[in-house]
Design a protein around this motif. Structure first.
Motif, PDB file in Angstrom:
ATOM      1  N   HIS A  56     -17.518  81.920  51.913  1.00 13.34           N
ATOM      2  CA  HIS A  56     -16.481  81.761  53.028  1.00 13.34           C
ATOM      3  C   HIS A  56     -15.239  80.901  52.724  1.00 13.34           C
ATOM      4  O   HIS A  56     -15.014  80.155  53.773  1.00 13.34           O
ATOM      5  CB  HIS A  56     -17.445  81.523  54.246  1.00 13.34           C
ATOM      6  CG  HIS A  56     -18.183  82.503  54.714  1.00 13.34           C
ATOM      7  ND1 HIS A  56     -17.719  83.705  55.087  1.00 13.34           N
ATOM      8  CD2 HIS A  56     -19.608  82.609  55.177  1.00 13.34           C
ATOM      9  CE1 HIS A  56     -18.660  84.556  55.582  1.00 13.34           C
ATOM     10  NE2 HIS A  56     -19.703  83.816  55.407  1.00 13.34           N
ATOM     11  N   ILE A 144      -9.640  84.941  53.442  1.00 16.68           N
ATOM     12  CA  ILE A 144      -8.720  86.032  54.061  1.00 16.68           C
ATOM     13  C   ILE A 144      -8.174  85.549  55.485  1.00 16.68           C
ATOM     14  O   ILE A 144      -7.330  85.851  55.870  1.00 16.68           O
ATOM     15  CB  ILE A 144      -9.392  87.492  54.038  1.00 16.68           C
ATOM     16  CG1 ILE A 144      -8.579  88.392  54.167  1.00 16.68           C
ATOM     17  CG2 ILE A 144     -10.523  87.709  54.981  1.00 16.68           C
ATOM     18  CD1 ILE A 144      -7.439  88.780  53.250  1.00 16.68           C
ATOM     19  N   ARG A 145      -8.972  84.843  56.191  1.00 21.79           N
ATOM     20  CA  ARG A 145      -8.669  84.563  57.677  1.00 21.79           C
ATOM     21  C   ARG A 145      -7.402  83.790  57.599  1.00 21.79           C
ATOM     22  O   ARG A 145      -6.747  83.577  58.643  1.00 21.79           O
ATOM     23  CB  ARG A 145      -9.878  83.867  58.231  1.00 21.79           C
ATOM     24  CG  ARG A 145     -10.392  82.520  57.617  1.00 21.79           C
ATOM     25  CD  ARG A 145     -11.358  81.901  58.516  1.00 21.79           C
ATOM     26  NE  ARG A 145     -12.530  82.235  58.437  1.00 21.79           N
ATOM     27  CZ  ARG A 145     -13.186  83.385  59.342  1.00 21.79           C
ATOM     28  NH1 ARG A 145     -12.451  83.446  60.432  1.00 21.79           N
ATOM     29  NH2 ARG A 145     -14.376  83.797  59.192  1.00 21.79           N
ATOM     30  N   ALA A 148      -4.799  86.697  57.563  1.00 24.48           N
ATOM     31  CA  ALA A 148      -5.080  87.459  58.818  1.00 24.48           C
ATOM     32  C   ALA A 148      -4.737  87.074  60.044  1.00 24.48           C
ATOM     33  O   ALA A 148      -4.538  88.178  60.641  1.00 24.48           O
ATOM     34  CB  ALA A 148      -6.617  88.144  58.784  1.00 24.48           C
ATOM     35  N   VAL A 162      -7.593  85.713  47.259  1.00 31.25           N
ATOM     36  CA  VAL A 162      -8.069  85.550  48.405  1.00 31.25           C
ATOM     37  C   VAL A 162      -9.852  85.649  48.264  1.00 31.25           C
ATOM     38  O   VAL A 162     -10.310  86.279  47.321  1.00 31.25           O
ATOM     39  CB  VAL A 162      -7.744  86.593  49.408  1.00 31.25           C
ATOM     40  CG1 VAL A 162      -6.247  86.560  49.609  1.00 31.25           C
ATOM     41  CG2 VAL A 162      -7.893  88.304  49.135  1.00 31.25           C
ATOM     42  N   ASP A 163     -10.461  85.266  49.218  1.00 30.20           N
ATOM     43  CA  ASP A 163     -11.735  85.367  49.617  1.00 30.20           C
ATOM     44  C   ASP A 163     -12.232  86.247  50.479  1.00 30.20           C
ATOM     45  O   ASP A 163     -12.182  85.660  51.875  1.00 30.20           O
ATOM     46  CB  ASP A 163     -12.468  83.902  49.428  1.00 30.20           C
ATOM     47  CG  ASP A 163     -14.042  84.055  49.453  1.00 30.20           C
ATOM     48  OD1 ASP A 163     -14.725  83.206  49.737  1.00 30.20           O
ATOM     49  OD2 ASP A 163     -14.601  85.252  49.194  1.00 30.20           O
ATOM     50  N   ILE A 164     -12.613  87.366  50.650  1.00 25.32           N
ATOM     51  CA  ILE A 164     -13.168  88.413  51.724  1.00 25.32           C
ATOM     52  C   ILE A 164     -14.741  88.096  51.328  1.00 25.32           C
ATOM     53  O   ILE A 164     -15.237  88.322  50.487  1.00 25.32           O
ATOM     54  CB  ILE A 164     -12.767  89.763  51.217  1.00 25.32           C
ATOM     55  CG1 ILE A 164     -11.124  89.739  51.498  1.00 25.32           C
ATOM     56  CG2 ILE A 164     -13.050  90.614  52.432  1.00 25.32           C
ATOM     57  CD1 ILE A 164     -10.479  91.004  51.079  1.00 25.32           C
ATOM     58  N   TYR A 191      -9.338  97.557  51.204  1.00 31.37           N
ATOM     59  CA  TYR A 191      -9.658  96.886  52.357  1.00 31.37           C
ATOM     60  C   TYR A 191      -8.656  97.375  53.332  1.00 31.37           C
ATOM     61  O   TYR A 191      -7.514  97.105  53.040  1.00 31.37           O
ATOM     62  CB  TYR A 191      -9.884  95.249  52.459  1.00 31.37           C
ATOM     63  CG  TYR A 191     -11.128  94.967  51.642  1.00 31.37           C
ATOM     64  CD1 TYR A 191     -12.175  94.833  52.224  1.00 31.37           C
ATOM     65  CD2 TYR A 191     -10.902  94.802  50.236  1.00 31.37           C
ATOM     66  CE1 TYR A 191     -13.342  94.259  51.528  1.00 31.37           C
ATOM     67  CE2 TYR A 191     -12.035  94.185  49.509  1.00 31.37           C
ATOM     68  CZ  TYR A 191     -13.170  93.869  49.987  1.00 31.37           C
ATOM     69  OH  TYR A 191     -14.161  93.384  49.235  1.00 31.37           O
ATOM     70  N   LEU A 196      -9.555  93.947  58.530  1.00 31.90           N
ATOM     71  CA  LEU A 196      -9.467  92.679  58.337  1.00 31.90           C
ATOM     72  C   LEU A 196      -8.741  91.695  59.562  1.00 31.90           C
ATOM     73  O   LEU A 196      -9.459  90.764  59.620  1.00 31.90           O
ATOM     74  CB  LEU A 196      -8.797  92.556  57.049  1.00 31.90           C
ATOM     75  CG  LEU A 196      -9.458  93.142  55.929  1.00 31.90           C
ATOM     76  CD1 LEU A 196      -8.328  92.854  54.767  1.00 31.90           C
ATOM     77  CD2 LEU A 196     -10.766  92.515  55.384  1.00 31.90           C
ATOM     78  N   TYR A 200     -11.128  88.879  60.900  1.00 34.61           N
ATOM     79  CA  TYR A 200     -10.830  87.708  60.486  1.00 34.61           C
ATOM     80  C   TYR A 200      -9.479  87.101  61.203  1.00 34.61           C
ATOM     81  O   TYR A 200      -9.072  85.770  60.667  1.00 34.61           O
ATOM     82  CB  TYR A 200     -10.740  87.492  58.884  1.00 34.61           C
ATOM     83  CG  TYR A 200     -12.027  88.085  58.266  1.00 34.61           C
ATOM     84  CD1 TYR A 200     -12.305  89.288  57.860  1.00 34.61           C
ATOM     85  CD2 TYR A 200     -13.056  87.331  58.482  1.00 34.61           C
ATOM     86  CE1 TYR A 200     -13.279  89.797  57.217  1.00 34.61           C
ATOM     87  CE2 TYR A 200     -14.251  87.757  57.787  1.00 34.61           C
ATOM     88  CZ  TYR A 200     -14.272  88.962  57.185  1.00 34.61           C
ATOM     89  OH  TYR A 200     -15.320  89.433  56.456  1.00 34.61           O
TER      90      TYR A 200
END
Length: 203
Positions: A56, A144-145, A148, A162-164, A191, A196, A200
């Motif tokens: 995360h 990713i947040r 987003a 990025v880390d989704i 995605y 997304l 997020y």
């Protein structure tokens, strides 16, 4: 006066504690591997001990595993604990029998009665970005947040590492409202930008 070590001694006598292996000098070199690639293995969580992982958006080395709990230490010395069972649930491997979600351009549009209500004017389609042939995986991985929640999303994520949750890579292309994310192994996943943002994009 009762000895404070009585309980510990009784516990040891009943069932000797297993030897706890602790990584005293974690290796932070290389790109953190998404924890989802470890939870798919049958020997998880033991296989992740000493690995440089990303959970995360939190990156660090798994320095200890105690009672199905992973202790992860970041390069700046911050440590967090993660439950192995919870991680397995959150990062279960995707169903490989189903194709990656694509815009339903081949299907007939649904009747107006079945469509979800939307604003009177549709949002303009964002311009397509040129595909990045040489993504930079050496840049820091960001959740990713972090993108987003920005008004410029998804354009602000273009070219970023990025880390989704369960998957990390560089956004190599944005087309048709979809982000194409390439992992260091060359795998590319699509995605939906709106999905997304809903998941997020909350502050």
């Amino acid at each position: 006066m009762q000895s404070p070590t009585t309980t510990e001694q009784e516990t040891d006598a009943a069932s000797p504690a297993p030897t706890r292996k602790v990584i005293t000098e974690p290796d932070f070199s290389g790109t953190p591997v998404p924890i989802g690639q470890w939870t798919e293995r049958a020997d998880f969580p033991q296989c992740a001990l000493g690995a440089h992982v990303s959970i995360h958006g939190f990156a660090g080395v798994v320095v200890e595993i105690v009672n199905q709990s992973l202790k992860v230490r970041s390069p700046d010395g911050v440590s967090q604990r993660f439950n192995a069972y919870r991680l397995k649930t959150l990062f279960a491997p995707p169903d490989r029998t189903k194709p990656v979600a694509q815009p339903l351009s081949m299907e007939r549009p649904k009747p107006a009665a079945e469509r979800r209500p939307s604003r009177d004017e549709p949002e303009p389609e964002p311009p397509a970005r040129v595909h990045i042939t040489n993504p930079d995986f050496n840049q820091p991985v960001r959740a990713i947040r972090a993108f987003a929640s920005q008004a410029e999303f998804p354009q602000c994520a273009y070219g970023k590492h990025v880390d989704i949750p369960g998957y990390a890579g560089v956004v190599v292309e944005i087309v048709g409202g979809s982000l194409k994310v390439q992992s260091p192994t060359g795998t590319i996943r699509s995605y939906n930008a709106q999905a997304l943002k809903k998941l997020y994009g909350k502050a």
